[in-house]
Design an enzyme around this catalytic site. Structure first.
Site, mmCIF file in Angstrom:
data_model
loop_
_atom_site.group_PDB
_atom_site.id
_atom_site.type_symbol
_atom_site.label_atom_id
_atom_site.label_comp_id
_atom_site.label_asym_id
_atom_site.label_seq_id
_atom_site.Cartn_x
_atom_site.Cartn_y
_atom_site.Cartn_z
ATOM 1 N N HIS A 115 0.839 -1.197 0.000
ATOM 2 C CA HIS A 115 0.000 0.000 0.000
ATOM 3 C C HIS A 115 0.880 1.256 0.000
ATOM 4 O O HIS A 115 2.082 1.184 0.290
ATOM 5 C CB HIS A 115 -0.929 -0.016 1.217
ATOM 6 C CG HIS A 115 -2.022 -1.044 1.098
ATOM 7 N ND1 HIS A 115 -2.945 -1.273 2.090
ATOM 8 C CD2 HIS A 115 -2.339 -1.899 0.091
ATOM 9 C CE1 HIS A 115 -3.789 -2.219 1.691
ATOM 10 N NE2 HIS A 115 -3.437 -2.625 0.497
ATOM 11 N N GLU A 124 1.165 3.800 1.996
ATOM 12 C CA GLU A 124 1.827 4.154 3.263
ATOM 13 C C GLU A 124 3.088 3.310 3.457
ATOM 14 O O GLU A 124 4.114 3.797 3.936
ATOM 15 C CB GLU A 124 0.881 3.926 4.450
ATOM 16 C CG GLU A 124 -0.435 4.684 4.372
ATOM 17 C CD GLU A 124 -1.541 3.877 3.700
ATOM 18 O OE1 GLU A 124 -1.262 3.212 2.676
ATOM 19 O OE2 GLU A 124 -2.676 3.913 4.205
ATOM 20 N N CYS A 149 -2.206 -0.940 7.599
ATOM 21 C CA CYS A 149 -1.358 0.251 7.535
ATOM 22 C C CYS A 149 -1.528 1.117 8.777
ATOM 23 O O CYS A 149 -0.583 1.795 9.192
ATOM 24 C CB CYS A 149 -1.672 1.056 6.286
ATOM 25 S SG CYS A 149 -1.125 0.244 4.781
ATOM 26 N N ASP A 186 -17.461 -2.360 -38.120
ATOM 27 C CA ASP A 186 -16.138 -1.736 -37.992
ATOM 28 C C ASP A 186 -14.994 -2.735 -37.780
ATOM 29 O O ASP A 186 -13.841 -2.390 -37.993
ATOM 30 C CB ASP A 186 -16.125 -0.753 -36.800
ATOM 31 C CG ASP A 186 -17.102 0.399 -36.986
ATOM 32 O OD1 ASP A 186 -17.662 0.508 -38.093
ATOM 33 O OD2 ASP A 186 -17.303 1.173 -36.034
ATOM 34 N N LEU A 210 -10.052 -3.394 -30.442
ATOM 35 C CA LEU A 210 -10.222 -3.021 -29.027
ATOM 36 C C LEU A 210 -8.995 -3.362 -28.191
ATOM 37 O O LEU A 210 -9.103 -3.663 -27.012
ATOM 38 C CB LEU A 210 -11.470 -3.677 -28.425
ATOM 39 C CG LEU A 210 -12.805 -3.345 -29.096
ATOM 40 C CD1 LEU A 210 -13.956 -4.009 -28.343
ATOM 41 C CD2 LEU A 210 -13.039 -1.837 -29.154
ATOM 42 N N GLY A 217 -21.979 0.821 -30.628
ATOM 43 C CA GLY A 217 -22.364 1.886 -31.543
ATOM 44 C C GLY A 217 -23.524 2.732 -31.040
ATOM 45 O O GLY A 217 -23.792 2.803 -29.842
ATOM 46 N N LEU A 223 -25.010 3.155 -27.218
ATOM 47 C CA LEU A 223 -24.808 4.449 -26.553
ATOM 48 C C LEU A 223 -26.155 5.065 -26.185
ATOM 49 O O LEU A 223 -26.347 5.575 -25.076
ATOM 50 C CB LEU A 223 -24.026 5.396 -27.474
ATOM 51 C CG LEU A 223 -22.550 5.051 -27.695
ATOM 52 C CD1 LEU A 223 -21.989 5.847 -28.859
ATOM 53 C CD2 LEU A 223 -21.742 5.304 -26.426
HETATM 54 ZN ZN LIG Z 1 -3.053 -0.360 3.830
#
Ligand SMILES: [Zn+2]
Length: 352
Positions: free
Chosen positions: A50, A52, A86, A205, A209, A288, A292
């Protein structure tokens, strides 16, 4: 040093992992004393230390000065996951002052990290640059709060407002944006965990991707093709990247994991539930027009990015129109790029 300034640096560091941290949140940490930064760190990817831990490792084994301040944009964890908590590490290392942007909504943390710090007398300042930090982690926070991926809609349209040109000249992507904008679009792809297109877009098309032009993580390719319009030999089924196909009937000869969707009713819920179940925190919808439109008018969506090129198509499929003004806009080569938000205030849109 001003905690606000340190938090700005935390968020800058956090964004270094924009293409690698998910499904984990973006987190940066800075240790400072007076006007001097002593050490910095950020969370690179799930399974790695992490922020920290990275920051205190960078600082070294020496004693942390009693007047040092540790800034971190997300509440330090309090649970034993793949790494020890942490919050315990900060206490053990003698950190006495901590600045946090916001609490971690993840049920296993949710305030326990802050409680643990305060219980032993660590001074915790909460809410430092909170709006900017929430914006930075909008994918993670939306996923936890709403039980679905953060949804970014993206389309490119001609100067006269068409998504594609009619009549078509064979199968293939019709170029609208300039190469400079393509690089930007691929960076966007690298920052989301999955990219979705409809079956008809695959048929018309034949997009790959895949991630090109930039370095980063290839997103999961997702195709919603209930009617079986996408040919088996399409690039998305070439096995070059993990692919998930939502289909009405099981397909033979396609290189993809398949999920069957009911023949009638709204298939989007199945798509979003399945992706959420796989730990996908964000989804880029690249077309397409029908798909959308479905998101815009019926399904949920969070953000829309619209590219307007300089070409005139004359006739074709009309691009969607958005009722709200853009919160940001800029020009890249000859293209205009606009950002729209659904529901969020413009004040939340701190940075892209
Ligand atoms: Zn952590």
């Amino acid at each position: 040093m001003d905690p606000e300034l340190l938090m700005e640096r935390c968020l800058e560091l956090a964004r270094n992992a924009a293409s690698s941290a998910a499904p984990n949140p973006l987190v940066g940490a800075v240790l400072a004393q007076g006007g001097r930064i002593l050490a910095e760190g950020w969370h690179h990817a799930a399974g790695l230390p992490h922020a920290e831990v990275e920051c205190l490792r960078a600082f070294g084994d020496g004693p942390v000065p009693a007047d040092a301040l540790l800034a971190v944009n997300l509440e330090p964890c309090a649970h034993h996951g793949r790494t020890p908590p942490c919050a315990d590490l900060l206490i053990a290392r003698g950190v006495r002052r901590v600045a946090i942007a916001h609490a971690d909504p993840f049920p296993l943390v949710a305030g326990r990290g802050i409680d643990r710090l305060r219980a032993v007398g660590v001074v915790v300042e909460l809410g430092v640059r909170e709006a900017e930090a929430r914006w930075t982690n909008r994918r993670f926070l939306t996923s936890i709060a709403k039980g679905r991926p953060y949804i970014v809609l993206k389309w490119a349209r001609s100067a006269d407002g068409f998504l594609d040109r009619h009549p078509r000249e064979g199968r293939g992507v019709q170029r609208i944006s300039t190469p400079a904008t393509d690089v930007l679009v691929h960076r966007w792809r690298s920052e989301e965990q999955a990219v979705l297109v409809g079956g008809r877009t695959v048929a018309n098309d034949d997009p790959a991707l895949t991630l090109r032009h930039v370095s980063g993580r290839q997103p999961l390719r997702v195709v919603l093709d209930r009617s079986g319009a996408a040919p088996s030999g399409s690039k998305v089924f070439d096995g070059s990247a993990p692919t998930l196909l939502f289909t009405g009937n099981h397909r033979v000869g396609v290189n993809a994991e398949q999920v069957q969707v009911p023949p009638t009713g709204d298939p989007l819920q199945v798509v979003l539930d399945t992706l959420h179940g796989k730990g996908v925190r964000s989804l880029l919808v690249e077309g397409g027009a029908e798909l959308l439109g479905h998101f815009l008018h019926r399904g949920p969506w969070d953000e829309a990015r619209v590219i307007t090129g300089s070409a005139l198509f004359g006739a074709g499929t009309r691009a969607p129109l958005l009722p709200m003004p853009a919160v940001r806009a800029f020009t890249s080569a000859q293209d205009r790029i606009e950002f729209h938000l659904n529901g969020a205030t413009t004040e939340d849109a701190w940075c892209w």
